[in-house]
Scaffold this active site. Structure first.
Site, PDB file in Angstrom:
ATOM      1  N   ASP A  52       0.828  -1.206   0.000  1.00 40.28           N
ATOM      2  CA  ASP A  52       0.000   0.000   0.000  1.00 40.28           C
ATOM      3  C   ASP A  52       0.864   1.258   0.000  1.00 40.28           C
ATOM      4  O   ASP A  52       2.077   1.210   0.189  1.00 40.28           O
ATOM      5  CB  ASP A  52      -0.899   0.026   1.239  1.00 40.28           C
ATOM      6  N   TYR A 111       6.377  -9.973   6.681  1.00 39.68           N
ATOM      7  CA  TYR A 111       6.305  -8.534   6.949  1.00 39.68           C
ATOM      8  C   TYR A 111       6.872  -8.244   8.336  1.00 39.68           C
ATOM      9  O   TYR A 111       6.845  -9.101   9.232  1.00 39.68           O
ATOM     10  CB  TYR A 111       4.863  -8.031   6.908  1.00 39.68           C
TER      11      TYR A 111
END
Length: 252
Positions: A52, A111
């Site tokens: 994002d 992540y």
């Protein structure tokens, strides 16, 4: 027509995410423009994780097909030359078979979320951490995180605009640790899964933050997951603290 696998590092701050958009700067558009400038070809990149806006990467993987058989070091160096001064680096390039797909061949994505946990704000890392000035208990955060492991319906932790066909995901790792370097107090959330929902990692980070300041218990977090009680989740953690750190592929 050879297929090239690229390992990419970037600072997501100046970009509106990975995926190409009509009018906004994106990582994909920047690299595809660099490809055209050095090769004269129009190529479309496919990546492992479409980050994002504001999210960083230190080991993003993408593939592209080119008509000409270029040396891999030429591909790497030429792309880096045409990407300057943007904060994107092609770390490596290699030729792979056409059955390799950066997105669909991935079996696990990793992540990391960073929280600067001290009273004073960050001077050097402000664009890469979430500054939380009140005390957080990393052990409580880790205990709550363990209640999210496994295969579950993560509806409480997905964005309203998430386009995934199913909210069910299998969370393989969610560890919370405190790291100290002098006066630098950082809480690191490390997580792994085959795939994640839109905003899932940031939503989990915000909820675990509430567990760290004792506003939610581990049982509360488990109940939020089970009852899909999105309204009880913590704030959506800011994008700047999130980094895509790697992707695994089946060696076969």
């Amino acid at each position: 027509m050879p297929r090239y696998k690229l390992v990419i590092e970037y600072d997501g701050g100046p970009f509106c995410g990975w995926q190409r958009q009509a009018d906004d700067p994106t990582v994909q558009a920047a690299i595809e423009t660099a490809v055209t400038r050095f090769s004269g070809e129009t190529a479309r990149l496919t990546c492992a994780g479409r980050t994002d806006a504001g999210v960083h990467a230190i080991h993003q993987v993408a593939h592209l097909d080119l008509a000409r058989d270029w040396r891999t070091d030429t591909v790497r160096d030429a792309l880096n030359a045409h990407l300057r001064p943007q904060p994107i680096a092609i770390v490596s390039a290699e030729v792979v078979t056409h059955d390799f797909d950066a997105r669909h061949s991935a079996i696990r994505r990793h992540y990391r979320y960073r929280i600067l946990n001290r009273r004073s704000p960050a001077a050097l890392t402000r664009a890469h951490v979430w500054h939380v000035p009140w005390p957080l208990d990393a052990d409580l955060m880790h205990a709550a995180a363990q209640r999210l492991l496994g295969r579950h319906d993560f509806s409480a932790f997905r964005a309203a605009e998430c386009q995934a066909a199913s909210p069910v995901r299998t969370l393989e790792q969610l560890d919370v640790t405190r790291q100290r370097m002098g006066l630098f107090e950082e809480i690191v959330i490390a997580t792994s899964a085959r795939s994640f929902l839109h905003h899932q990692v940031r939503a989990m980070a915000g909820t675990l933050m509430l567990a760290g300041c004792r506003r939610l218990s581990a049982d509360d977090v488990a109940e939020i997951l089970a009852t899909k009680a999105k309204h009880r989740c913590g704030p959506l953690a800011p994008a700047c603290g999130l980094t895509f750190v790697g992707v695994d592929y089946d060696e076969k």
